[in-house]
Scaffold this motif. Structure first.
Motif, PDB file in Angstrom:
ATOM      1  N   SER A 152       0.827  -1.206   0.000  1.00  0.00           N
ATOM      2  CA  SER A 152       0.000   0.000   0.000  1.00  0.00           C
ATOM      3  C   SER A 152       0.860   1.255   0.000  1.00  0.00           C
ATOM      4  O   SER A 152       0.541   2.248  -0.683  1.00  0.00           O
ATOM      5  CB  SER A 152      -0.924  -0.014   1.227  1.00  0.00           C
ATOM      6  N   HIS A 153       1.966   1.207   0.758  1.00  0.00           N
ATOM      7  CA  HIS A 153       2.833   2.382   0.812  1.00  0.00           C
ATOM      8  C   HIS A 153       3.537   2.619  -0.522  1.00  0.00           C
ATOM      9  O   HIS A 153       3.671   3.765  -0.991  1.00  0.00           O
ATOM     10  CB  HIS A 153       3.853   2.206   1.936  1.00  0.00           C
ATOM     11  N   LEU A 169       0.200  10.125 -10.753  1.00  0.00           N
ATOM     12  CA  LEU A 169      -0.999  10.152 -11.596  1.00  0.00           C
ATOM     13  C   LEU A 169      -1.848  11.382 -11.304  1.00  0.00           C
ATOM     14  O   LEU A 169      -2.399  12.013 -12.210  1.00  0.00           O
ATOM     15  CB  LEU A 169      -1.812   8.879 -11.373  1.00  0.00           C
ATOM     16  N   LYS A 170      -1.988  11.718 -10.031  1.00  0.00           N
ATOM     17  CA  LYS A 170      -2.770  12.910  -9.687  1.00  0.00           C
ATOM     18  C   LYS A 170      -2.140  14.176 -10.269  1.00  0.00           C
ATOM     19  O   LYS A 170      -2.842  15.067 -10.773  1.00  0.00           O
ATOM     20  CB  LYS A 170      -2.894  13.031  -8.164  1.00  0.00           C
ATOM     21  N   LEU A 171      -0.803  14.257 -10.198  1.00  0.00           N
ATOM     22  CA  LEU A 171      -0.139  15.429 -10.757  1.00  0.00           C
ATOM     23  C   LEU A 171      -0.311  15.488 -12.272  1.00  0.00           C
ATOM     24  O   LEU A 171      -0.522  16.555 -12.867  1.00  0.00           O
ATOM     25  CB  LEU A 171       1.351  15.393 -10.403  1.00  0.00           C
ATOM     26  N   GLY A 172      -0.232  14.327 -12.942  1.00  0.00           N
ATOM     27  CA  GLY A 172      -0.418  14.316 -14.385  1.00  0.00           C
ATOM     28  C   GLY A 172      -1.828  14.665 -14.788  1.00  0.00           C
ATOM     29  O   GLY A 172      -2.063  15.385 -15.779  1.00  0.00           O
ATOM     30  N   GLN A 208     -11.631   9.987 -10.893  1.00  0.00           N
ATOM     31  CA  GLN A 208     -12.517   9.127 -10.106  1.00  0.00           C
ATOM     32  C   GLN A 208     -11.877   7.756  -9.883  1.00  0.00           C
ATOM     33  O   GLN A 208     -11.960   7.184  -8.783  1.00  0.00           O
ATOM     34  CB  GLN A 208     -13.865   8.972 -10.822  1.00  0.00           C
ATOM     35  N   ASP A 209     -11.206   7.222 -10.938  1.00  0.00           N
ATOM     36  CA  ASP A 209     -10.514   5.939 -10.772  1.00  0.00           C
ATOM     37  C   ASP A 209      -9.377   6.048  -9.763  1.00  0.00           C
ATOM     38  O   ASP A 209      -9.155   5.139  -8.941  1.00  0.00           O
ATOM     39  CB  ASP A 209      -9.972   5.479 -12.125  1.00  0.00           C
ATOM     40  N   VAL A 210      -8.645   7.145  -9.821  1.00  0.00           N
ATOM     41  CA  VAL A 210      -7.541   7.338  -8.875  1.00  0.00           C
ATOM     42  C   VAL A 210      -8.065   7.439  -7.448  1.00  0.00           C
ATOM     43  O   VAL A 210      -7.475   6.897  -6.506  1.00  0.00           O
ATOM     44  CB  VAL A 210      -6.722   8.569  -9.269  1.00  0.00           C
ATOM     45  N   PRO A 215       3.195   6.154  -7.192  1.00  0.00           N
ATOM     46  CA  PRO A 215       2.629   6.290  -8.544  1.00  0.00           C
ATOM     47  C   PRO A 215       1.260   6.957  -8.552  1.00  0.00           C
ATOM     48  O   PRO A 215       0.921   7.650  -9.511  1.00  0.00           O
ATOM     49  CB  PRO A 215       2.569   4.846  -9.053  1.00  0.00           C
ATOM     50  N   LEU A 216       0.483   6.762  -7.504  1.00  0.00           N
ATOM     51  CA  LEU A 216      -0.812   7.440  -7.445  1.00  0.00           C
ATOM     52  C   LEU A 216      -0.623   8.949  -7.367  1.00  0.00           C
ATOM     53  O   LEU A 216      -1.373   9.723  -7.980  1.00  0.00           O
ATOM     54  CB  LEU A 216      -1.617   6.940  -6.243  1.00  0.00           C
TER      55      LEU A 216
END
Length: 439
Positions: free
Chosen positions: A243-244, A253-256, A270-272, A249-250
């Motif tokens: 989980s850590h 993804l949010k920054l992208g 929403q998927d993130v 990568p999450l």
């Protein structure tokens, strides 16, 4: 032959059962030996001795038979009385036989009296006041004759001594056996206490001791406890690590996604977010009941604080009843997480959460009820399993989660030696979740 009818009457404690195994043969042995000795040996010997004494009495009466006065009769029988070691006299006109009291433990006296009555037809009474003297009162033509001689000529001397000796040494040896048995059962009791404490989420110091078999069982328990602890630690570390590691990568993804147009990024965001929710649930499940150490907790105060925090978070929760009082050994952080999960599920699938507490001498129960659709009876076992989602049975308008809420609660309850039970709420008609833990 079936022995099921006997099981409700048998003791459940190992100590009592072992005591019964020790005491019952001793009691049976005493009864068998005592009855056999009294009925076979003592009765036969007493009958023979009584018959011999009766013949001596008949001899005395025959010598007195030709006398015309009491003085002549006593004078004629005096040589025989000296040889037989007896004393004789006639009672006065108004004198009654002096019977006196008989010793309470003189259990052979009734047989002596019965045998003398059978062998001496003219016998009026028998007095056996002590173990040293016997008095016979016989009706003769010259009056009531009193014969006094040694009681030991009628029965064995102190026949009760054998029974007293047997009982005394039986008590002594049984007491020694009890002490030895208690020392042998103490390691088993310590092993049971350690296993029960570990089943309730507490680790108590334990060292194997006692007999070879008990030491082997204790060593096996320590190995099992160590393996379970390692397995729990490895599971926690694995889930926490995965989980850590996925958080990085999450975050990228949010920054992208923040650099994309809003209409194109909305579905991906929403998927993130769902992945983030899933990771948070993984971390919570990995912690399970291992967070914190058991400590003495006042459950009423703990529930009051949990309900107060839930209200502050905007949930409609209320502590409706508290039965009983006392303190219990709990991991407060884990119990807080379990109750918060139940309240969260209640307000997610219903409109309110009613919390109640019941404390008894042997256990305590935390109950959370809601007014939602509930869970069908045939799906309640499935609902407790990890990653299980019962969408047809729940309100999907509020979201169905990741299927770990009830699994976390069940895991925490089992770690405390308890259980999570699901049923239908009689008050609100929704789901009723009970956390039951032994004290």
């Amino acid at each position: 032959m079936s022995t099921l009818w006997l099981k409700p009457y048998m003791p459940r404690s190992l100590y009592v059962r072992a005591a019964l195994i020790l005491v019952l043969p001793v009691v049976v042995l005493l009864l068998v030996v005592g009855v056999a000795f009294l009925q076979k040996h003592l009765e036969d010997v007493t009958e023979q001795m009584t018959r011999a004494a009766s013949r001596e009495v008949m001899l005395v009466l025959d010598v007195m038979g030709d006398a015309e006065t009491q003085q002549e009769a006593l004078a004629a029988v005096r040589p025989d009385l000296q040889s037989l070691e007896m004393n004789a006299r006639f009672l006065g006109l108004n004198e009654e036989p002096s019977l006196g009291g008989r010793r309470w433990y003189d259990f052979i006296a009734p047989q002596v009296e019965a045998d003398l009555q059978t062998m001496l037809p003219n016998l009026l009474a028998v007095a056996l006041p002590s173990g040293q003297e016997a008095r016979l009162y016989i009706q003769t033509n010259l009056g009531v004759l009193e014969l006094i001689f040694d009681r030991r000529r009628l029965s064995p001397s102190a026949p009760h001594q054998l029974i007293v000796t047997m009982v005394f040494f039986a008590v002594i040896m049984t007491s020694i056996s009890f002490l030895y048995m208690r020392n042998q059962l103490r390691p088993i009791t310590r092993l049971a206490e350690a296993a029960q404490a570990f089943g309730r989420g507490r680790v108590v110091p334990y060292a194997p001791g006692g007999a070879v078999e008990v030491r082997a069982a204790g060593s096996a328990f320590l190995d099992m406890r160590a393996r379970i602890e390692r397995q729990m630690e490895q599971r926690t570390m694995m889930l926490s690590g995965v989980s850590h590691d996925l958080r990085t990568p999450l975050t990228r993804l949010k920054l992208g996604l923040s650099m994309l147009p809003e209409d194109e990024a909305a579905p991906l965001k929403q998927d993130v977010d769902e992945m983030q929710l899933l990771l948070d649930a993984f971390l919570e499940f990995s912690r399970g009941a291992s967070e914190g150490i058991p400590e003495t907790v006042e459950p009423t105060a703990l529930l009051e604080q949990i309900v107060k925090d839930a209200r502050r978070a905007g949930h409609k929760a209320e502590l409706i009843s508290v039965e009983g009082e006392g303190t219990v050994m709990l991991r407060p952080t884990a119990i807080r997480r379990a109750v918060e999960n139940l309240i969260g599920n209640a307000v997610r699938y219903g409109n309110r959460a009613d919390v109640s507490l019941s404390i008894s001498p042997k256990s305590f129960r935390i109950r959370v009820e809601d007014d939602g659709p509930g869970i069908p009876l045939d799906q309640r076992t499935e609902a407790i399993k990890p990653f299980s989602r019962l969408d047809p049975a729940r309100n999907q308008n509020q979201g169905s989660g990741v299927g770990l809420g009830l699994a976390i609660v069940s895991d925490i309850a089992r770690a405390h030696g308890g259980v999570l039970r699901l049923s239908e709420s009689e008050r609100l008609g929704g789901l009723c979740a009970d956390i039951i833990i032994g004290r």
